[in-house]
Design a protein around this motif. Structure first.
Motif, mmCIF file in Angstrom:
data_model
loop_
_atom_site.group_PDB
_atom_site.id
_atom_site.type_symbol
_atom_site.label_atom_id
_atom_site.label_comp_id
_atom_site.label_asym_id
_atom_site.label_seq_id
_atom_site.Cartn_x
_atom_site.Cartn_y
_atom_site.Cartn_z
ATOM 1 N N SER A 142 -4.812 2.106 1.534
ATOM 2 C CA SER A 142 -4.361 2.123 3.125
ATOM 3 C C SER A 142 -4.213 3.885 2.963
ATOM 4 N N ASN A 154 -4.269 -4.088 -7.482
ATOM 5 C CA ASN A 154 -2.702 -3.199 -6.492
ATOM 6 C C ASN A 154 -3.193 -1.599 -6.609
ATOM 7 N N ALA A 180 1.063 7.412 -8.776
ATOM 8 C CA ALA A 180 1.100 6.264 -7.399
ATOM 9 C C ALA A 180 0.816 5.087 -8.409
ATOM 10 N N GLN A 223 -3.526 0.226 -3.201
ATOM 11 C CA GLN A 223 -3.242 1.261 -2.418
ATOM 12 C C GLN A 223 -4.583 2.594 -2.056
#
Length: 379
Positions: A110, A103, A345, A107
């Protein structure tokens, strides 16, 4: 009217398992009943604010984690660099932490392009059909892919793996029976190392072992399809053979082996950065010593109490993953996303982030925050 915060029961299960707790243990520490924890995890009931605060104080995960949706790793097999004593509990902990790693990667990717995966095509064979020649060829092929000759030690295996697209991180756990876990996730291989305070040579062998799984065992859909005997005597043995041939190319190692005395193996350890025990195993594979000589050397290791800790283990540096830390710093220093926003985040505790990414995610305030009590509701 205020919108009700969504509670994802799967995230409670994930946080509990990653902390190595049973439902009963969490219930006792949070002063709740086991049935309540079971109901929360099954989705039968949603915890009230007071109960949730109790759970948060025990698990020390941010509230936002429990409304997130971290996908399960549904395809491909997860491989564990473990001894037979490794428990299901420790394997399950590592699997959850591997999810967190993926995960985090998603992130970060990106914002930044990670290195392309530069690996030979994985072997497409059933485990019982894989020969030692297949394993040797795949180890040689990997060295060639990575621009290495067949005569020299690999200087820094983790750094080289990361430069060629393998994502590596340390897990926020220690377990003497479980050294690492690896898995292809979508189109990229991931390796997670247990924080066991192992020697530099053991860590190098662990990473090489996991690269063996990545390149040899793509046909395996689940390790649960195989017996414990197959896992130990076939799958793990094949990965060990790969590690041996990758770190110690046969011709070069043979040429360097001018003596099989323990003193000479110590000199070779400085050169190859491989344990004495692994070099004795390799010497035996090359038929340069017989069964009796191997037994004699292994007895000498046992007598010297070197099975767990060998000479030079404190002198050979322990290689550390650095890729995720570099990406995190690049994003923050180029003002793409503020540090606090990027950390938030991920929806993970600081202790998890600091192990997976590095201490760069922390700041001086985190210690104070960690020491502050979590607020309770006053009735």
């Amino acid at each position: 009217m205020q919108e009700r915060t969504v509670f994802n029961p799967k995230q409670l299960t994930s946080a509990r398992i990653s902390r190595g707790m049973t439902m009963k243990e969490l219930a006792e520490k949070a002063d709740l009943s086991r049935q309540m924890i079971s109901n929360y995890e099954s989705g039968k009931t949603v915890p009230k604010a007071e109960s949730l605060l109790k759970i948060l104080s025990v698990l020390r995960f941010p509230r936002s984690f429990f409304s997130a949706e971290i996908p399960e790793l549904t395809t491909g097999a997860t491989f564990f660099r473990s001894q037979s004593a490794a428990t299901k509990k420790s394997r399950d902990m590592q699997k959850e932490k591997l999810k967190y790693l993926f995960n985090i990667y998603l992130q970060l990717s990106s914002y930044v392009n990670f290195p392309d995966v530069c690996l030979p095509d994985p072997l497409e064979k059933e485990i019982y059909e894989i020969t030692e020649e297949d394993i040797i060829n795949k180890a040689i092929e990997l060295r060639k892919y990575w621009g290495l000759d067949l005569f020299s030690p690999i200087p820094n295996l983790i750094q080289l793996s990361e430069a060629n697209g393998v994502v590596i991180a340390e897990a926020n756990m220690s377990n003497s029976t479980l050294d690492a876990v690896s898995r292809w996730i979508v189109d990229r291989p991931f390796i997670m190392l247990t924080n066991n305070g192992e020697s530099g040579v053991r860590r190098r062998f662990n990473v090489a072992h996991e690269l063996g799984h990545i390149l040899l065992h793509s046909s395996i859909e689940s390790i649960h399809d195989y017996s414990a005997q197959d896992l130990k005597n076939v799958i793990e043995k094949q990965a060990n053979l790969f590690a041996s041939h990758l770190l110690l190319p046969s011709e070069a190692f043979s040429d360097s082996l001018l003596s099989t005395s323990m003193e000479y193996y110590l000199n070779l350890k400085k050169h190859w950065k491989v344990s004495i025990q692994a070099m004795i195993y390799k010497t035996y594979l090359l038929e340069l010593i017989n069964d009796d000589q191997r037994l004699y050397l292994n007895k000498k290791i046992a007598k010297n109490k070197w099975k767990k800790r060998e000479p030079l283990d404190d002198e050979i540096p322990v290689e550390k993953p650095r890729l995720l830390e570099k990406v995190f710093v690049m994003i923050v220093e180029n003002n793409v996303v503020p540090k606090s926003e990027l950390r938030s985040a991920f929806r993970l505790p600081i202790d998890e982030l600091a192990m997976i990414i590095g201490n760069v995610v922390s700041d001086t305030r985190d210690e104070l925050v960690d020491k502050q009590p979590i607020l309770r509701l006053i009735k």
